[in-house]
Design a protein around this motif. Structure first.
Motif, PDB file in Angstrom:
ATOM      1  N   ARG A  87     -70.748  46.452 -44.606  1.00  0.00           N
ATOM      2  CA  ARG A  87     -71.138  45.074 -44.280  1.00  0.00           C
ATOM      3  C   ARG A  87     -70.573  44.082 -45.278  1.00  0.00           C
ATOM      4  O   ARG A  87     -69.977  43.065 -44.898  1.00  0.00           O
ATOM      5  CB  ARG A  87     -72.663  44.965 -44.241  1.00  0.00           C
ATOM      6  N   ARG A  88     -70.733  44.381 -46.551  1.00  0.00           N
ATOM      7  CA  ARG A  88     -70.312  43.443 -47.584  1.00  0.00           C
ATOM      8  C   ARG A  88     -68.797  43.418 -47.766  1.00  0.00           C
ATOM      9  O   ARG A  88     -68.265  42.491 -48.383  1.00  0.00           O
ATOM     10  CB  ARG A  88     -71.012  43.768 -48.904  1.00  0.00           C
ATOM     11  N   SER A  89     -68.124  44.421 -47.246  1.00  0.00           N
ATOM     12  CA  SER A  89     -66.656  44.445 -47.295  1.00  0.00           C
ATOM     13  C   SER A  89     -66.039  43.879 -46.018  1.00  0.00           C
ATOM     14  O   SER A  89     -64.815  43.899 -45.851  1.00  0.00           O
ATOM     15  CB  SER A  89     -66.162  45.880 -47.514  1.00  0.00           C
ATOM     16  N   ASN A  90     -66.919  43.394 -45.104  1.00  0.00           N
ATOM     17  CA  ASN A  90     -66.476  42.806 -43.828  1.00  0.00           C
ATOM     18  C   ASN A  90     -65.605  43.764 -43.016  1.00  0.00           C
ATOM     19  O   ASN A  90     -64.613  43.366 -42.399  1.00  0.00           O
ATOM     20  CB  ASN A  90     -65.720  41.494 -44.079  1.00  0.00           C
ATOM     21  N   LEU A  91     -66.000  45.042 -43.042  1.00  0.00           N
ATOM     22  CA  LEU A  91     -65.279  46.049 -42.271  1.00  0.00           C
ATOM     23  C   LEU A  91     -65.968  46.235 -40.922  1.00  0.00           C
ATOM     24  O   LEU A  91     -67.197  46.303 -40.855  1.00  0.00           O
ATOM     25  CB  LEU A  91     -65.236  47.374 -43.025  1.00  0.00           C
ATOM     26  N   PRO A  92     -65.219  46.328 -39.842  1.00  0.00           N
ATOM     27  CA  PRO A  92     -65.830  46.432 -38.515  1.00  0.00           C
ATOM     28  C   PRO A  92     -66.544  47.767 -38.316  1.00  0.00           C
ATOM     29  O   PRO A  92     -66.077  48.804 -38.779  1.00  0.00           O
ATOM     30  CB  PRO A  92     -64.637  46.296 -37.563  1.00  0.00           C
ATOM     31  N   ALA A 114     -60.819  59.231 -35.784  1.00  0.00           N
ATOM     32  CA  ALA A 114     -61.818  58.341 -36.377  1.00  0.00           C
ATOM     33  C   ALA A 114     -61.198  57.062 -36.924  1.00  0.00           C
ATOM     34  O   ALA A 114     -60.264  57.104 -37.731  1.00  0.00           O
ATOM     35  CB  ALA A 114     -62.554  59.065 -37.494  1.00  0.00           C
ATOM     36  N   ASP A 115     -61.751  55.919 -36.497  1.00  0.00           N
ATOM     37  CA  ASP A 115     -61.439  54.649 -37.154  1.00  0.00           C
ATOM     38  C   ASP A 115     -62.213  54.545 -38.460  1.00  0.00           C
ATOM     39  O   ASP A 115     -61.768  53.912 -39.412  1.00  0.00           O
ATOM     40  CB  ASP A 115     -61.851  53.467 -36.262  1.00  0.00           C
ATOM     41  N   LEU A 116     -63.374  55.202 -38.463  1.00  0.00           N
ATOM     42  CA  LEU A 116     -64.270  55.197 -39.622  1.00  0.00           C
ATOM     43  C   LEU A 116     -64.730  56.632 -39.857  1.00  0.00           C
ATOM     44  O   LEU A 116     -65.367  57.229 -38.986  1.00  0.00           O
ATOM     45  CB  LEU A 116     -65.468  54.278 -39.338  1.00  0.00           C
ATOM     46  N   THR A 135     -60.840  53.751 -42.148  1.00  0.00           N
ATOM     47  CA  THR A 135     -61.731  53.516 -43.279  1.00  0.00           C
ATOM     48  C   THR A 135     -62.363  54.852 -43.662  1.00  0.00           C
ATOM     49  O   THR A 135     -62.946  55.532 -42.818  1.00  0.00           O
ATOM     50  CB  THR A 135     -62.833  52.504 -42.921  1.00  0.00           C
ATOM     51  N   LEU A 136     -62.228  55.229 -44.934  1.00  0.00           N
ATOM     52  CA  LEU A 136     -62.723  56.514 -45.404  1.00  0.00           C
ATOM     53  C   LEU A 136     -63.909  56.300 -46.347  1.00  0.00           C
ATOM     54  O   LEU A 136     -63.783  55.630 -47.380  1.00  0.00           O
ATOM     55  CB  LEU A 136     -61.615  57.281 -46.138  1.00  0.00           C
ATOM     56  N   GLY A 143     -56.851  52.614 -44.486  1.00  0.00           N
ATOM     57  CA  GLY A 143     -56.906  51.162 -44.572  1.00  0.00           C
ATOM     58  C   GLY A 143     -57.795  50.727 -45.715  1.00  0.00           C
ATOM     59  O   GLY A 143     -57.545  49.727 -46.388  1.00  0.00           O
ATOM     60  N   ALA A 144     -58.871  51.511 -45.958  1.00  0.00           N
ATOM     61  CA  ALA A 144     -59.816  51.247 -47.034  1.00  0.00           C
ATOM     62  C   ALA A 144     -60.539  52.544 -47.346  1.00  0.00           C
ATOM     63  O   ALA A 144     -60.711  53.396 -46.470  1.00  0.00           O
ATOM     64  CB  ALA A 144     -60.810  50.163 -46.628  1.00  0.00           C
ATOM     65  N   TYR A 145     -60.976  52.698 -48.600  1.00  0.00           N
ATOM     66  CA  TYR A 145     -61.666  53.934 -48.963  1.00  0.00           C
ATOM     67  C   TYR A 145     -62.592  53.703 -50.158  1.00  0.00           C
ATOM     68  O   TYR A 145     -62.406  52.772 -50.946  1.00  0.00           O
ATOM     69  CB  TYR A 145     -60.669  55.044 -49.303  1.00  0.00           C
ATOM     70  N   THR A 146     -63.611  54.567 -50.251  1.00  0.00           N
ATOM     71  CA  THR A 146     -64.512  54.553 -51.403  1.00  0.00           C
ATOM     72  C   THR A 146     -64.022  55.602 -52.403  1.00  0.00           C
ATOM     73  O   THR A 146     -63.856  56.766 -52.052  1.00  0.00           O
ATOM     74  CB  THR A 146     -65.958  54.869 -51.003  1.00  0.00           C
TER      75      THR A 146
END
Length: 315
Positions: free
Chosen positions: A155-160, A207-209, A230-231, A279-282
């Motif tokens: 949510r705070r990273s504005n990821l869909p 997976a998109d997420l 997104t991982l 695209g993004a990861y933790t």
């Protein structure tokens, strides 16, 4: 044809946890102005070094944010009946809003019975069947801290999330199942994978997420990831073999220095080689793990508000 390349975005769990703690501190101040101080009781049985460190961190964070805290330390020999009496006493106390029983418990203690004895309104771990039901039905309640932290990162990273194909690898009651439910509640299309899933790589590549919570170091490899996905890596696995470290982190001088100093490094459930194509990861550490205590603090304040008939969120 020219192939477009992008740089994967690192999702900074430490920074997001800092935001949440600041918001919790502000909520605590507002409650204090109305004569209310949220209270958290942590029950730690025996002497488990890792648990002791974790509990001390929780108590310290309470102090930093203005939350009252108590740590109860019954001996390793404590019985289930004795633990039930401790829980009953905490359930009855008005100054205690949250009860956390640090796991694992000794084998002779009935963990399931004990967790179900905690009042659902004080169950800041979100493990009680009543809170599980509230989560499933979308009612206000207390949700498990790690999955709640995952949702805050997104949510705070504005990821869909809505409309995304979300895959959760792992079906534990603590992370996998509640994470899947939260994603479903946020309108993702959710698949839960586990040890019996057929052709797991084919599922994860769609997976998109992708949420990895299986507890196996580097289990999700690069070829199992859809480029641009997104991982979310929930795993925290400590490795102590030098060859393994070199395999996970080739040419990583910082990790090599950490290993030389401590004799171990941590790696998540997703192989580091997969992160560059995402695209993004933790990251691990510094990702999802950083959110768990922050969400515990938020749950404690939420419990204090719900118990007093106040709206959870803002005072």
């Amino acid at each position: 044809m020219k192939v477009m390349t992008t740089t994967a975005r690192v999702l900074d769990g430490v920074a997001i946890a800092g935001q949440i703690k600041a918001e919790v501190a502000a909520e605590v101040k507002q409650l204090a102005a109305h004569g209310t101080t949220p209270g958290l009781a942590v029950v730690l049985v025996g002497h488990v070094p890792a648990s002791e460190i974790y509990v001390r961190s929780k108590v310290k964070t309470c102090g930093e944010l203005g939350i009252y805290s108590e740590m109860l330390t019954p001996p390793e020999s404590v019985t289930t009946e004795e633990m039930l009496r401790i829980v009953a006493d905490l359930n009855a106390r008005e100054d205690i809003d949250g009860i956390l029983i640090q796991l694992p418990l000794p084998k002779h203690v009935d963990t399931k019975r004990l967790l179900e004895a905690v009042s659902p309104d004080k169950d800041v771990d979100g493990f009680h069947p009543v809170n599980v039901g509230r989560l499933q039905s979308g009612q206000p309640g207390l949700a498990p801290c790690t999955p709640a932290g995952i949702m805050e990162i997104l949510r705070r990273s504005n990821l869909p999330v809505a409309g995304q194909n979300a895959v959760v690898v792992g079906r534990s009651d603590i992370v996998g199942k509640p994470a899947a439910m939260m994603l479903l509640n946020a309108s993702a299309t959710v698949t839960v994978c586990h040890s019996k899933t057929r052709d797991l790589p084919a599922v994860t590549r769609g997976a998109d997420l992708l949420v990895a919570a299986i507890g196996r170091p580097g289990f999700i490899t690069r070829d199992m990831v859809k480029p641009g996905a997104t991982l979310i890596d929930v795993g925290i696995n400590r490795i102590t073999d030098a060859h393994e470290v070199a395999g996970f982190f080739p040419n990583d001088t910082a990790r090599a220095a950490t290993f030389a100093k401590r004799g171990s490094v941590v790696v998540g459930d997703i192989h580091p080689e997969a992160f560059p194509i995402s695209g993004a990861y933790t990251p691990v550490p510094g990702g999802v793990g950083a959110l768990t205590i922050a969400m515990l603090m938020q749950n404690t304040v939420t419990a204090a508000k719900l118990r007093r008939g106040l709206k959870a969120g803002k005072s």
